[in-house]
Scaffold this active site. Structure first.
Site, PDB file in Angstrom:
ATOM      1  CG  HIS A  91     -21.002   5.368 -89.767  1.00 31.91           C
ATOM      2  ND1 HIS A  91     -21.868   4.435 -90.728  1.00 31.91           N
ATOM      3  CD2 HIS A  91     -20.907   6.410 -90.227  1.00 31.91           C
ATOM      4  CE1 HIS A  91     -22.013   5.201 -91.870  1.00 31.91           C
ATOM      5  NE2 HIS A  91     -21.525   6.492 -91.722  1.00 31.91           N
ATOM      6  CG  HIS A 102     -27.097   8.658 -96.451  1.00 29.60           C
ATOM      7  ND1 HIS A 102     -27.479   8.158 -95.181  1.00 29.60           N
ATOM      8  CD2 HIS A 102     -25.731   8.850 -96.333  1.00 29.60           C
ATOM      9  CE1 HIS A 102     -26.404   8.106 -94.648  1.00 29.60           C
ATOM     10  NE2 HIS A 102     -25.370   8.450 -95.055  1.00 29.60           N
ATOM     11  CG  ASP A 130     -41.187   3.244 -74.127  1.00 29.32           C
ATOM     12  OD1 ASP A 130     -40.565   3.844 -73.434  1.00 29.32           O
ATOM     13  OD2 ASP A 130     -42.312   3.496 -74.425  1.00 29.32           O
ATOM     14  CE  LYS A 177     -25.792   5.329 -90.937  1.00 26.90           C
ATOM     15  NZ  LYS A 177     -24.831   6.238 -90.622  1.00 26.90           N
ATOM     16  CE  LYS A 205     -25.132   4.349 -95.907  1.00 24.16           C
ATOM     17  NZ  LYS A 205     -25.688   5.335 -95.138  1.00 24.16           N
ATOM     18  CG  ASP A 235     -31.063 -15.314-106.025  1.00 23.18           C
ATOM     19  OD1 ASP A 235     -30.406 -14.676-106.980  1.00 23.18           O
ATOM     20  OD2 ASP A 235     -30.610 -16.300-105.498  1.00 23.18           O
TER      21      ASP A 235
END
Length: 400
Positions: free
Chosen positions: A318, A146, A325, A320, A148, A153
């Site tokens: 979408h 999952h 704190d 995440k 991405k 370089d």
């Protein structure tokens, strides 16, 4: 009636076989999986929250690459934006750059074979990972990469929630505008990101490039402290529980799918009991069936404990993110659900820089302002159609 009895027996046998396959496959994976937690690094970092802005910068970096481009996406669709993405990689491969593209077998199953053939002919190495395999066929179908990730370089890294498809650049009539968080990073931690990509590549192909020094150039440090935390469906739950247990003032969680293991629900409830302000942000729209309804059980628990829940209304949310704190910020590829904690390969970035976190908090406040607050009394007695979907979601929670 014999055929009905036979059908029932067959269903029971298949269920038992699939269950044995899944749990034994997971047990063996837990024993063999690679655990890794990188040390704190220092670099420069940008956060992107919309696709057009992200991919404008992303393609500029790809076009300016000098030696190598390594890309891993869970989802690459089959549309005009995907074609443009491939054309950029093909152009760079034609210039002599090392271009490697790793795609999850399930998530990127729609990619055109013709386009893949064209890319390979130009010198782009295109590989599909996490294909179904024996002896644990059912388990391997469920476990996906999952992540991405892009490394350019060996110096510039991208990681976050965006995949490649028209919906991610706000061209989907239902899900637009797409709201997500993605990071562009420079600094000594890019070597860690490169190493993770190459380990995924080796697992998929058997080819080991970890000793290729050209892929690990000298890197300068920057002002922002961060570290990468890669997981293979094993360690994420424990790591996030530690963060929740450390919280003294506030916990913010933004996720498109809120279907956490019970240990993390307990962690949130205990945090509220000791006076921590717990806030959850989820989308109103859903890009998958049942997942929204499956989250209702857990959202009710948070509300009943005294936490707050908001539903994002201005498009599809979408992102995440976990914020503890105002001092630890977690942005990456992992959702707050069973699949990310117990099945998928994920990679998150823990950020410790106060200036960056304050900027992120302002972004979060914008997203909360675009949201509607939910209350327990509104969710206690949903229509039967919602109840049925919720029950189905609870049954399938490990696979959503």
């Amino acid at each position: 009636m014999k055929w009905l009895t036979g059908l029932i027996i067959l269903i029971i046998v298949l269920f038992i076989a699939a269950s044995a396959d899944f749990f034994l496959g997971r047990y063996i994976h837990e024993k063999k999986s690679r655990r890794c937690s990188y040390p704190i690094r220092h670099g420069r970092m940008q956060i992107f929250t919309n696709g057009p802005n992200l991919f404008s910068n992303y393609f500029d970096d790809l076009y300016n690459a000098q030696t190598s481009i390594h890309v891993l996406f869970y989802i690459v669709k089959n549309d005009h934006f995907c074609q443009h993405f491939f054309e950029v990689l093909i152009d760079q491969a034609n210039k002599g750059l090392k271009v490697r593209l790793l795609l999850d077998w399930f998530g990127s199953r729609e990619v055109s074979k013709k386009l893949i053939k064209k890319a390979r002919s130009a010198g782009v190495e295109v590989i599909f990972c996490h294909r179904p395999r024996f002896p644990f066929l059912f388990y391997s179908i469920q476990q996906r990469n999952h992540r991405k990730v892009t490394i350019i370089d060996g110096k510039i890294g991208y990681v976050g929630g965006f995949n490649v498809g028209k919906e991610y650049i706000d061209l989907d009539p239902v899900l637009s505008p797409w709201r997500d968080y993605h990071l562009r990073i420079e600094g000594d931690g890019i070597a860690d990101l490169q190493r993770e990509f190459l380990l995924d590549w080796e697992q998929a192909t058997g080819d080991n490039y970890l000793k290729d020094k050209s892929l690990f150039p000298s890197l300068e440090k920057g002002p922002i402290a961060y570290r990468f935390f890669p997981t293979q469906g094993v360690d994420a739950e424990g790591e996030i529980l530690k963060l929740l247990d450390q919280a003294e003032k506030s916990i913010f969680i933004g996720t498109p799918y809120f279907i956490p293991p019970e240990t993390l629900v307990d962690g949130l409830e205990q945090a509220v009991q000791r006076g921590v302000a717990v806030t959850i942000l989820v989308p109103d729209k859903s890009d998958h069936p049942i997942v929204k309804e499956a989250s209702l059980h857990y959202l009710r628990k948070v509300l009943a404990a005294g936490g707050k829940v908001y539903q994002y209304e201005a498009g599809f949310f979408h992102a995440k993110i976990i914020l503890i704190d105002g001092r630890i910020c977690d942005i990456g590829t992992a959702n707050f659900d069973y699949r990310s904690f117990k099945l998928n390969y994920e990679i998150n970035c823990f950020i410790y820089d106060q200036a960056f976190i304050q900027k992120t908090e302002r972004i979060i406040q914008i997203d909360i302002n675009r949201s509607t607050q939910l209350f327990l009394e509104e969710m206690d007695d949903p229509p039967l159609s919602i109840r049925v979907k919720e029950w189905a979601g609870m049954l399938l929670k490990s696979f959503l």
